[in-house]
Design an enzyme around this catalytic site. Structure first.
Site, short mmCIF file in Angstrom:
data_model
loop_
_atom_site.label_atom_id
_atom_site.label_comp_id
_atom_site.label_asym_id
_atom_site.label_seq_id
_atom_site.Cartn_x
_atom_site.Cartn_y
_atom_site.Cartn_z
N GLU A 108 57.47 85.25 105.99
CA GLU A 108 56.61 85.29 106.93
C GLU A 108 56.23 84.15 107.90
OE1 GLU A 108 53.46 88.34 104.53
OE2 GLU A 108 53.41 86.44 103.96
N CYS A 132 54.30 76.31 91.89
CA CYS A 132 53.09 76.08 91.54
C CYS A 132 52.06 77.34 91.11
CB CYS A 132 52.54 75.43 92.91
SG CYS A 132 53.50 74.02 93.33
N SER A 213 56.46 69.59 105.21
CA SER A 213 55.68 69.50 104.08
C SER A 213 56.45 69.51 102.95
CB SER A 213 54.67 70.70 103.83
OG SER A 213 54.05 70.77 102.88
N SER A 236 52.13 67.39 99.43
CA SER A 236 51.31 68.49 98.78
C SER A 236 50.79 67.53 97.06
CB SER A 236 51.97 69.83 98.34
OG SER A 236 51.82 70.55 99.80
N LEU A 237 50.01 66.95 97.18
CA LEU A 237 49.60 66.35 95.85
C LEU A 237 48.86 66.97 95.00
CD1 LEU A 237 50.69 63.21 95.16
CD2 LEU A 237 48.18 62.71 95.57
N HIS A 238 47.53 67.31 95.52
CA HIS A 238 46.67 68.14 94.69
C HIS A 238 45.96 67.59 93.52
CE1 HIS A 238 48.04 71.26 97.46
NE2 HIS A 238 49.16 71.42 96.91
N ASN A 315 42.35 79.05 98.19
CA ASN A 315 42.31 80.34 99.04
C ASN A 315 42.74 81.23 97.91
OD1 ASN A 315 42.03 79.99 101.96
ND2 ASN A 315 43.93 78.80 102.00
N CYS A 358 46.74 79.13 103.34
CA CYS A 358 47.61 78.20 102.85
C CYS A 358 47.70 78.68 101.25
CB CYS A 358 46.96 76.79 102.71
SG CYS A 358 47.93 75.54 101.47
#
EC number: 2.1.1.192
Length: 365
Positions: A108, A132, A213, A236-238, A315, A358
């Site tokens: 997509e 993840c 990213s 992308s640490l999070h 999300n 996301c």
């Protein structure tokens, strides 16, 4: 917490899509045109048609003789992708396309219109092998890498759609769709070179308007820095601590937080570009005040002014019990990160109701 999936760095071996004009660098295009017995200027015409006029169907390349159109169509412009489904939300300002490749693989892309810019979020892989647990793409597993041309076709389609529908222009490209871009390194770098090259060699989009990213493949971040492409790097640490990140972002078991941030600093030093840190805020998981403080301290110490934190309200994804942090918690997190001298904002979430935001892309349908 769902049972962990294995990390997959090497995509399953599958037959490559047919060779396309967009797969080829300038010298390769010249050689391909010569192999067809055509003069060199035809290669420049083809490049201008594809990258300049955004035409991928040779039958519409009216400055070419009919016989040449047929010849290059068969050899250099095979049909790669079908737009199997398109859906909109946000009053038509967000549009998701489900692509189906010739081998029936699906992935997509998402086009987002803003008052001051038009951004397309593109995929670099069909699926993702980074596993993840809060991401629908990661939980779906990795199907295969996309070819350079399959990546570029997402850009060409979005550019043509903006031009034809409203006279608009594509201004930003983010490699934040399906897949880990740095796990498909060579094809992604080739795509970036075509995206940023001036017409007729590429789409002519500024490198500063392209974001790549990664979940934190530290050696590949350093390698990307050495390419001197000067695109924006998003990590992308999070979470700032290894204990939680080992679970939230399983690649952390290979490259720890400090190693990833050191690689990001190397990138910032070589390019002079500010690094973006992506942080999906999850209720009672990674939204504690002490984690905000630790995040701010680590980023300020490692990257100084060359960093910005993008907080992303989590999300929803199918089957997940996690949800976004409450707004007061979110505001306090922002305040604490800023108090450590680090720029921090909350991302404007688009496409949530059509699973285009996301972490929601799953190529279903």
């Amino acid at each position: 917490m769902p049972d962990p999936l294995p990390l997959v760095f090497d995509a399953p071996r599958r037959a490559l899509p047919p060779r396309h004009f967009a797969d080829l660098a300038d010298t390769e295009r010249a050689a391909a045109v010569a192999d067809l017995g055509l003069p060199a200027f035809r290669g420049k015409q083809l490049a201008n048609q594809y990258f300049g006029r955004l035409i991928s169907d040779p039958s519409q390349m009216t400055d070419l003789p009919a016989g040449v159109r047929d010849q290059v169509g068969a050899a250099l412009f095979p049909e790669l992708l079908e737009a199997a489904r398109e859906i909109e939300c946000d009053r038509g300002e967000t549009r998701k396309v489900l692509w189906r490749a010739v081998d029936k693989t699906t992935f997509e892309s998402v086009l987002m219109r803003y008052p001051d810019r038009n951004t397309v979020c593109i995929s670099s892989q069909a699926g993702c092998g980074m596993a993840c647990p809060f991401c629908a793409t990661g939980q779906g597993g990795l199907k295969r890498n996309l070819s350079t041309a399959e990546i570029l076709e997402q850009v060409r389609f979005a550019s043509a759609e903006l031009r034809d529908r409203e006279g608009g222009r594509l201004s930003n490209i983010v490699f934040m769709g399906m897949g880990e871009p740095l796990a498909n390194y060579n094809r992604v770098v080739a795509a970036v070179r075509r995206i940023t090259a001036s017409s007729p060699h590429g789409f002519g989009i500024s490198a500063r308007s392209v974001t790549v990213s990664t979940v934190g493949l530290a050696p590949a971040i350093r390698k990307l820095a050495d390419e001197k492409l000067n695109v924006t790097l998003a990590v992308s640490l999070h979470t700032p601590d290894d204990e939680l990140r080992d679970t939230l972002v399983p690649v952390n078991n290979r490259w720890k937080v400090d190693e990833v941030l050191d690689a990001a600093r190397y990138y910032a030093d070589l390019t002079g570009r500010r690094v973006s840190i992506e942080y999906a805020l999850i209720r009672d998981v990674n939204d504690q005040p002490w984690r905000a403080d630790l995040l701010g301290r680590k980023l300020h110490a490692t990257l100084g002014p060359l960093v910005h934190v993008n907080l992303i309200p989590l999300n929803p994804t199918p089957g997940s019990e996690w949800d976004a942090s409450p707004k007061p918690v979110e505001r306090e997190f922002v305040r604490r990160v800023r108090a450590k001298g680090v720029s921090c904002t909350v991302r404007d979430t688009r496409g949530r109701e059509i699973a285009a935001a996301c972490g929601q892309l799953a190529a279903q349908g």
